[in-house]
Design a protein around this motif. Sequence first.
Motif, mmCIF file in Angstrom:
data_model
loop_
_atom_site.group_PDB
_atom_site.id
_atom_site.type_symbol
_atom_site.label_atom_id
_atom_site.label_comp_id
_atom_site.label_asym_id
_atom_site.label_seq_id
_atom_site.Cartn_x
_atom_site.Cartn_y
_atom_site.Cartn_z
ATOM 1 N N ALA A 111 112.480 38.501 20.443
ATOM 2 C CA ALA A 111 112.509 38.845 21.861
ATOM 3 C C ALA A 111 113.890 38.601 22.448
ATOM 4 O O ALA A 111 114.648 37.771 21.974
ATOM 5 C CB ALA A 111 111.476 38.017 22.608
ATOM 6 N N LYS A 112 114.189 39.330 23.488
ATOM 7 C CA LYS A 112 115.443 39.179 24.210
ATOM 8 C C LYS A 112 115.138 38.959 25.679
ATOM 9 O O LYS A 112 114.056 39.277 26.154
ATOM 10 C CB LYS A 112 116.307 40.431 24.064
ATOM 11 N N ASN A 113 116.101 38.427 26.392
ATOM 12 C CA ASN A 113 115.975 38.265 27.835
ATOM 13 C C ASN A 113 116.529 39.496 28.536
ATOM 14 O O ASN A 113 117.495 40.084 28.083
ATOM 15 C CB ASN A 113 116.760 37.044 28.321
ATOM 16 N N ALA A 114 115.908 39.828 29.631
ATOM 17 C CA ALA A 114 116.390 40.934 30.451
ATOM 18 C C ALA A 114 116.436 40.467 31.897
ATOM 19 O O ALA A 114 115.492 39.862 32.396
ATOM 20 C CB ALA A 114 115.474 42.145 30.324
ATOM 21 N N THR A 115 117.540 40.721 32.558
ATOM 22 C CA THR A 115 117.669 40.380 33.967
ATOM 23 C C THR A 115 117.266 41.595 34.787
ATOM 24 O O THR A 115 117.809 42.678 34.597
ATOM 25 C CB THR A 115 119.125 39.982 34.285
ATOM 26 N N LEU A 116 116.309 41.392 35.658
ATOM 27 C CA LEU A 116 115.811 42.481 36.483
ATOM 28 C C LEU A 116 116.248 42.269 37.924
ATOM 29 O O LEU A 116 116.152 41.165 38.458
ATOM 30 C CB LEU A 116 114.285 42.553 36.407
#
Length: 140
Positions: A111-116
Amino acid sequence: MAALITFADLTARPGFDNADQAEAEAVITDASALVIQIADLATPWTADTVPDVVVPVLVNMVRRGLSNPLGLSGEQLGDYGWQAQGGGAMGLYATRQERAIIRRAAGTLGAKNATLDSDLPLPAWRGAGAGFENEFLDSL
């Protein structure tokens, strides 16, 4: 795009004794580009920084690209015929297992982080601060 392995690296392995150098170098460059794209690193690998575990993956991709450039899965010539089994990738492309090896070596497996971001304003109850939540909980 620079190749991640050389023609000498390739011919040091069995099965490439009669490989055409120009054709092999073109396929090596193509396979290297695919590996770099799969790894998805901010700083792409070079021939000096590619992990050792990725080299056999590149060699297998190049082997498929040279021996089966059209990605055929079967052939019939008179009495002789062959058929590839399974749904694996044919041609130059990486198999699912090869993609996992590349991503694991790159540290991008999982998994990766995503900034929304949102242009919508917060609801009034979200902007009330800590006092609002405390008053609400005290009233229960």
